[in-house]
Enzyme design. Structure first.
Site, PDB file in Angstrom:
ATOM      1  CB  SER A  87      -0.897   0.018   1.230  1.00 36.18           C
ATOM      2  OG  SER A  87      -1.763  -1.080   1.226  1.00 36.18           O
TER       3      SER A  87
HETATM    4  N1  SAH Z   1      -1.740  -3.688   3.296  1.00 35.83           N
HETATM    5  C1  SAH Z   1      -0.956  -4.380   2.299  1.00 35.83           C
HETATM    6  C2  SAH Z   1      -1.563  -4.147   0.947  1.00 35.83           C
HETATM    7  C3  SAH Z   1      -1.603  -5.352   0.096  1.00 35.83           C
HETATM    8  S1  SAH Z   1      -2.591  -5.187  -1.358  1.00 35.83           S
HETATM    9  C4  SAH Z   1       0.487  -3.936   2.372  1.00 35.83           C
HETATM   10  O1  SAH Z   1       0.806  -3.007   3.127  1.00 35.83           O
HETATM   11  O2  SAH Z   1       1.321  -4.532   1.702  1.00 35.83           O
HETATM   12  C5  SAH Z   1      -4.111  -5.905  -0.816  1.00 35.83           C
HETATM   13  C6  SAH Z   1      -4.052  -7.350  -0.398  1.00 35.83           C
HETATM   14  O3  SAH Z   1      -5.390  -7.758  -0.179  1.00 35.83           O
HETATM   15  C7  SAH Z   1      -3.468  -8.321  -1.413  1.00 35.83           C
HETATM   16  O4  SAH Z   1      -2.369  -8.977  -0.849  1.00 35.83           O
HETATM   17  C8  SAH Z   1      -4.614  -9.282  -1.695  1.00 35.83           C
HETATM   18  O5  SAH Z   1      -4.191 -10.622  -1.891  1.00 35.83           O
HETATM   19  C9  SAH Z   1      -5.443  -9.154  -0.439  1.00 35.83           C
HETATM   20  N2  SAH Z   1      -6.845  -9.541  -0.544  1.00 35.83           N
HETATM   21  C10 SAH Z   1      -7.728  -9.333  -1.557  1.00 35.83           C
HETATM   22  N3  SAH Z   1      -8.925  -9.881  -1.257  1.00 35.83           N
HETATM   23  C11 SAH Z   1      -8.807 -10.446  -0.011  1.00 35.83           C
HETATM   24  C12 SAH Z   1      -9.688 -11.185   0.848  1.00 35.83           C
HETATM   25  N4  SAH Z   1     -10.937 -11.471   0.504  1.00 35.83           N
HETATM   26  N5  SAH Z   1      -9.209 -11.591   2.045  1.00 35.83           N
HETATM   27  C13 SAH Z   1      -7.942 -11.351   2.426  1.00 35.83           C
HETATM   28  N6  SAH Z   1      -7.058 -10.677   1.653  1.00 35.83           N
HETATM   29  C14 SAH Z   1      -7.477 -10.234   0.445  1.00 35.83           C
END
Ligand code: SAH
Length: 242
Positions: A87
């Site tokens: 993010s």
């Molecule tokens: N907060 C993270 C952002 C990752 S991007 C960071 O700081 O790196 C968003 C993430 O949400 C991805 O890894 C994706 O796999 C996850 N995601 C999407 N749908 C989801 C769900 N239903 N349950 C859990 N994770 C999910």
């Protein structure tokens, strides 16, 4: 201060002298670059001092691949594999600030993050809230986050592998649910797992997304829905991978 006792200390580096060696591929003094990142986030309108301090201590460069480490403190999202991104610091800060606004006592608050990814936002949230749960649907990312977070020894952070679209009923209720992935609407389960006065902070929408805040009043009724600003997150998907 008594209630500060036991707060996690995340940056293991002793100071500027230790910076060069442990910053690895960063090739720069990571604390200084990180401070500049925090200033940029502040310039974009995030003013909660606790949020800015949390951003200042989490070593974002340790959450991205070595090849991308030199860009770790740019205020942008970066690829972390599996089609996902870490993010943007501004979004992590803004979401945390919106959750904090609603929480009377952050140090005893229970927070659920949907979408652990590489674990960066979870590390920031663990600086701010009493206990943080973070759920990820891609097993490889969940494991990578666990490896990334291990050196930070955040005793108040639990990582869970599973589908966050159904929340985390076993650990509910939560004072805040913060999502890092956008669904076309906020899952009903999240609302059901909120404590009274709790909030969901989540991007909502498909092509066009808005960061939304949904709150529950003291009697458990859904009361406020605010669209804060236009944003761009990866999609919230169902089920698990791996
Ligand atoms: N907060 C993270 C952002 C990752 S991007 C960071 O700081 O790196 C968003 C993430 O949400 C991805 O890894 C994706 O796999 C996850 N995601 C999407 N749908 C989801 C769900 N239903 N349950 C859990 N994770 C999910």
């Amino acid at each position: 201060m008594k209630h500060r006792h036991g707060r996690p200390v995340v940056d293991s580096k002793a100071g500027p002298a230790a910076g060069t060696a442990s910053a690895g591929n960063l090739g720069l003094n990571s604390e200084r670059v990180r401070r500049r990142m925090v200033e940029r986030v502040r310039a974009q309108g995030v003013c909660n001092p606790r949020v800015l301090s949390a951003l200042a201590v989490v070593p974002r460069h340790t959450f991205v691949d070595g090849a991308l480490a030199s860009r770790a403190y740019d205020d942008c999202s970066l690829p972390i594999g599996h089609g996902q991104t870490i993010s943007q610091p501004y979004m992590v800060a803004r979401s945390a600030e919106l959750a904090l606004r609603a929480i009377a006592d952050p140090r005893s608050a229970r927070v659920l993050e949907i979408g652990t990814g590489c674990g960066y936002a979870a590390a920031v949230f663990a600086q701010l809230f009493g206990s943080v749960y973070s759920i990820e649907r891609v097993r490889a990312l969940h494991e990578r986050a666990r490896d990334n977070l291990r050196p930070l020894r955040l005793a108040n952070l639990r990582l869970v592998f599973g589908d966050g679209a159904v929340g985390l009923p076993a650990e509910a209720p939560f004072d805040a649910i913060i999502a890092a992935a956008a669904g076309e609407e906020i899952p009903v389960a999240w609302g059901e797992q909120l404590a009274p006065r709790g909030v969901v902070v989540a991007p909502v929408g498909a092509e066009k997304q808005a960061l939304a805040v949904v709150a529950r009043d003291a009697r458990g009724k859904w009361v406020v829905q605010e669209a804060i600003e236009e944003v761009r997150f990866v999609p919230l998907l169902g089920g698990v991978v791996g």
